[in-house]
Design a protein around this motif. Sequence first.
Motif, PDB file in Angstrom:
ATOM      1  N   ARG A 286      11.295  11.985  -5.156  1.00 57.25           N
ATOM      2  CA  ARG A 286      11.963  12.868  -6.191  1.00 57.25           C
ATOM      3  C   ARG A 286      10.727  13.759  -6.429  1.00 57.25           C
ATOM      4  O   ARG A 286      11.037  15.194  -6.737  1.00 57.25           O
ATOM      5  N   ALA A 287       9.591  13.449  -6.773  1.00 60.12           N
ATOM      6  CA  ALA A 287       8.585  14.271  -7.065  1.00 60.12           C
ATOM      7  C   ALA A 287       8.236  15.291  -6.033  1.00 60.12           C
ATOM      8  O   ALA A 287       7.879  16.683  -6.273  1.00 60.12           O
ATOM      9  N   ALA A 288       8.312  14.881  -4.785  1.00 60.63           N
ATOM     10  CA  ALA A 288       8.141  15.633  -3.638  1.00 60.63           C
ATOM     11  C   ALA A 288       9.146  16.283  -3.162  1.00 60.63           C
ATOM     12  O   ALA A 288       9.322  17.159  -2.283  1.00 60.63           O
ATOM     13  N   GLY A 289      10.418  16.119  -3.827  1.00 64.88           N
ATOM     14  CA  GLY A 289      11.756  16.918  -3.307  1.00 64.88           C
ATOM     15  C   GLY A 289      12.188  16.260  -2.090  1.00 64.88           C
ATOM     16  O   GLY A 289      12.730  16.978  -1.346  1.00 64.88           O
ATOM     17  N   LYS A 290      12.142  15.078  -1.779  1.00 63.50           N
ATOM     18  CA  LYS A 290      12.556  14.607  -0.513  1.00 63.50           C
ATOM     19  C   LYS A 290      13.805  13.402  -0.590  1.00 63.50           C
ATOM     20  O   LYS A 290      13.781  13.170  -1.715  1.00 63.50           O
ATOM     21  N   VAL A 291      14.210  13.438   0.546  1.00 73.39           N
ATOM     22  CA  VAL A 291      15.577  12.509   0.581  1.00 73.39           C
ATOM     23  C   VAL A 291      14.972  11.073   0.615  1.00 73.39           C
ATOM     24  O   VAL A 291      13.923  10.872   1.331  1.00 73.39           O
ATOM     25  N   ILE A 292      15.622  10.204   0.261  1.00 65.89           N
ATOM     26  CA  ILE A 292      15.148   8.651   0.121  1.00 65.89           C
ATOM     27  C   ILE A 292      16.214   7.880   0.653  1.00 65.89           C
ATOM     28  O   ILE A 292      17.481   7.936  -0.016  1.00 65.89           O
ATOM     29  N   LEU A 293      16.195   6.881   1.697  1.00 67.89           N
ATOM     30  CA  LEU A 293      17.415   6.025   2.149  1.00 67.89           C
ATOM     31  C   LEU A 293      16.989   4.542   1.692  1.00 67.89           C
ATOM     32  O   LEU A 293      15.711   3.997   1.864  1.00 67.89           O
ATOM     33  N   ASP A 294      17.652   3.742   1.252  1.00 66.77           N
ATOM     34  CA  ASP A 294      17.656   2.218   0.693  1.00 66.77           C
ATOM     35  C   ASP A 294      17.474   1.497   2.141  1.00 66.77           C
ATOM     36  O   ASP A 294      17.846   2.072   3.215  1.00 66.77           O
ATOM     37  N   GLY A 295      17.088   0.520   1.935  1.00 64.40           N
ATOM     38  CA  GLY A 295      16.814  -0.558   3.090  1.00 64.40           C
ATOM     39  C   GLY A 295      18.096  -1.353   3.421  1.00 64.40           C
ATOM     40  O   GLY A 295      19.073  -1.151   2.706  1.00 64.40           O
ATOM     41  N   VAL A 296      18.017  -1.932   4.467  1.00 65.13           N
ATOM     42  CA  VAL A 296      19.240  -2.879   4.841  1.00 65.13           C
ATOM     43  C   VAL A 296      19.694  -4.098   4.384  1.00 65.13           C
ATOM     44  O   VAL A 296      18.671  -4.612   3.364  1.00 65.13           O
ATOM     45  N   TYR A 297      20.786  -4.394   4.304  1.00 62.41           N
ATOM     46  CA  TYR A 297      21.243  -5.483   3.804  1.00 62.41           C
ATOM     47  C   TYR A 297      21.308  -6.656   5.062  1.00 62.41           C
ATOM     48  O   TYR A 297      22.154  -6.391   5.840  1.00 62.41           O
ATOM     49  N   ASN A 298      21.093  -7.855   5.054  1.00 62.07           N
ATOM     50  CA  ASN A 298      20.813  -8.825   6.109  1.00 62.07           C
ATOM     51  C   ASN A 298      21.947  -9.423   6.509  1.00 62.07           C
ATOM     52  O   ASN A 298      22.208  -9.712   7.874  1.00 62.07           O
TER      53      ASN A 298
ATOM     54  N   GLN B 187       0.803  -1.175  -0.065  1.00 65.31           N
ATOM     55  CA  GLN B 187      -0.144   0.094  -0.263  1.00 65.31           C
ATOM     56  C   GLN B 187       0.876   1.217   0.114  1.00 65.31           C
ATOM     57  O   GLN B 187       0.674   2.157  -0.618  1.00 65.31           O
ATOM     58  N   ALA B 188       1.820   1.309   0.989  1.00 64.37           N
ATOM     59  CA  ALA B 188       2.810   2.564   0.687  1.00 64.37           C
ATOM     60  C   ALA B 188       3.356   2.556  -0.396  1.00 64.37           C
ATOM     61  O   ALA B 188       3.615   3.780  -0.939  1.00 64.37           O
ATOM     62  N   MET B 189       3.932   1.649  -1.337  1.00 67.62           N
ATOM     63  CA  MET B 189       4.389   1.677  -2.403  1.00 67.62           C
ATOM     64  C   MET B 189       3.627   2.531  -3.536  1.00 67.62           C
ATOM     65  O   MET B 189       3.780   3.550  -4.064  1.00 67.62           O
ATOM     66  N   LEU B 190       2.398   1.799  -3.424  1.00 61.75           N
ATOM     67  CA  LEU B 190       1.433   2.540  -4.367  1.00 61.75           C
ATOM     68  C   LEU B 190       1.133   3.820  -3.933  1.00 61.75           C
ATOM     69  O   LEU B 190       0.248   4.519  -5.028  1.00 61.75           O
ATOM     70  N   ASP B 191       1.149   4.005  -2.842  1.00 61.13           N
ATOM     71  CA  ASP B 191       0.621   5.649  -2.528  1.00 61.13           C
ATOM     72  C   ASP B 191       1.770   6.550  -2.001  1.00 61.13           C
ATOM     73  O   ASP B 191       1.522   7.616  -1.195  1.00 61.13           O
ATOM     74  N   CYS B 192       2.983   6.273  -2.547  1.00 60.39           N
ATOM     75  CA  CYS B 192       4.382   6.804  -1.885  1.00 60.39           C
ATOM     76  C   CYS B 192       4.475   8.299  -2.351  1.00 60.39           C
ATOM     77  O   CYS B 192       4.724   9.122  -1.582  1.00 60.39           O
ATOM     78  N   ALA B 193       3.968   8.625  -3.765  1.00 64.08           N
ATOM     79  CA  ALA B 193       4.072  10.197  -4.072  1.00 64.08           C
ATOM     80  C   ALA B 193       3.220  11.029  -2.918  1.00 64.08           C
ATOM     81  O   ALA B 193       3.647  11.942  -2.560  1.00 64.08           O
ATOM     82  N   ASN B 194       1.953  10.373  -2.677  1.00 67.16           N
ATOM     83  CA  ASN B 194       1.176  11.204  -1.951  1.00 67.16           C
ATOM     84  C   ASN B 194       1.852  11.385  -0.353  1.00 67.16           C
ATOM     85  O   ASN B 194       1.628  12.288   0.371  1.00 67.16           O
ATOM     86  N   ILE B 195       2.141  10.317   0.024  1.00 65.21           N
ATOM     87  CA  ILE B 195       2.784  10.106   1.295  1.00 65.21           C
ATOM     88  C   ILE B 195       3.901  11.124   1.557  1.00 65.21           C
ATOM     89  O   ILE B 195       4.013  11.945   2.519  1.00 65.21           O
ATOM     90  N   ALA B 196       4.833  11.116   0.443  1.00 63.66           N
ATOM     91  CA  ALA B 196       5.889  11.860   0.283  1.00 63.66           C
ATOM     92  C   ALA B 196       5.594  13.515   0.458  1.00 63.66           C
ATOM     93  O   ALA B 196       6.221  14.297   0.997  1.00 63.66           O
ATOM     94  N   ALA B 197       4.649  13.707  -0.287  1.00 60.03           N
ATOM     95  CA  ALA B 197       3.875  15.228  -0.240  1.00 60.03           C
ATOM     96  C   ALA B 197       3.112  15.800   0.846  1.00 60.03           C
ATOM     97  O   ALA B 197       2.667  16.614   0.691  1.00 60.03           O
ATOM     98  N   ALA B 198       2.855  14.825   1.712  1.00 60.14           N
ATOM     99  CA  ALA B 198       1.748  14.926   2.696  1.00 60.14           C
ATOM    100  C   ALA B 198       2.224  16.147   3.772  1.00 60.14           C
ATOM    101  O   ALA B 198       1.252  16.743   4.367  1.00 60.14           O
TER     102      ALA B 198
END
Length: 297
Positions: A188-200, A136-147
């Motif tokens: 990037r559409a919202a101009g926000k920083v984004i961090l990659d996930g962990v490596y286990n 759900q977060a993947m599909l709505d990520c642009a709106n989350i980032a701009a919220a």
Amino acid sequence: MSGATNTEALRPRRSVLYMPGANTRALEKAKGLSADSLILDLEDAVAPDAKAEARDNVVAALTSGEYGNRELTIRVNGLDTDWHADDLAAAAAAGPAAVVVPKVNSPADVAAIEAGLQAGGAPEHTKIWAMVETPQAMLDCANIAAASERLTVLVMGTNDLAKELHAAHVPGRQPLLTGLGLCLLGARAAGKVILDGVYNDVRDPEGFEAECRQGAQMGFDGKTLIHPGQLDAANAVFAPADAEVESSREIIAAFEAAQREGKGVVTVNGRMIENLHVENARRVLAMADAIATSAGE
């Protein structure tokens, strides 16, 4: 469109290390580590019966003033847990650089977090880092980032995403690339920083470095880490390479010289240079300077 400030976008976050809030020895060790940012964790790394003690440990660490220029954040428990309200209130009072919130699934979740911080009297500098880790977060990520303007960073939760997709952890992360790409686009559409996930697998430095390179090539600003042994590789991969810095200087110098001379076409080493190349070159140099300044403080 909301956007991160220049200060947010250019703050080095090559290495963002989770530290268990219940482990006082680990919190002490973190004071000497080369992490750009620390996530003092109250969620996955803490057993249910240790949540309250971990909260006290993390607040004490954060307010100690003993972590130098490392960016200090607190990961609270999720909105749907019994601990969230107390975690958020404690974080608001302590005033970290950010509150990291797991499983943010909608703009409404962001609004609830922001309201909680405001109710707790959080200082303006305490931002929201939203973990995106569900379909759900993947599909709505642009709106989350701009919220919210207060939301400045998205953090990929790749373990939970793989679990919910019923996907395997494989080299190259093919099953996760759609989700990673959607979140990069949203950030990037919202101009926000984004961090990659962990490596286990902390015993696989080659695999870790390869995943860092993949993340950097995709456009992530840095990587979240689960072990101090991963710091050096992340710091190296997510920093501009010497050759990239030198090339950026050449591009800017050639462009500025052409402007002074009234030339309409600029080439460097046989490649035509446009404004987008100059903007990228300036970003590279600004980040290199920020890393050098951070290391010197």
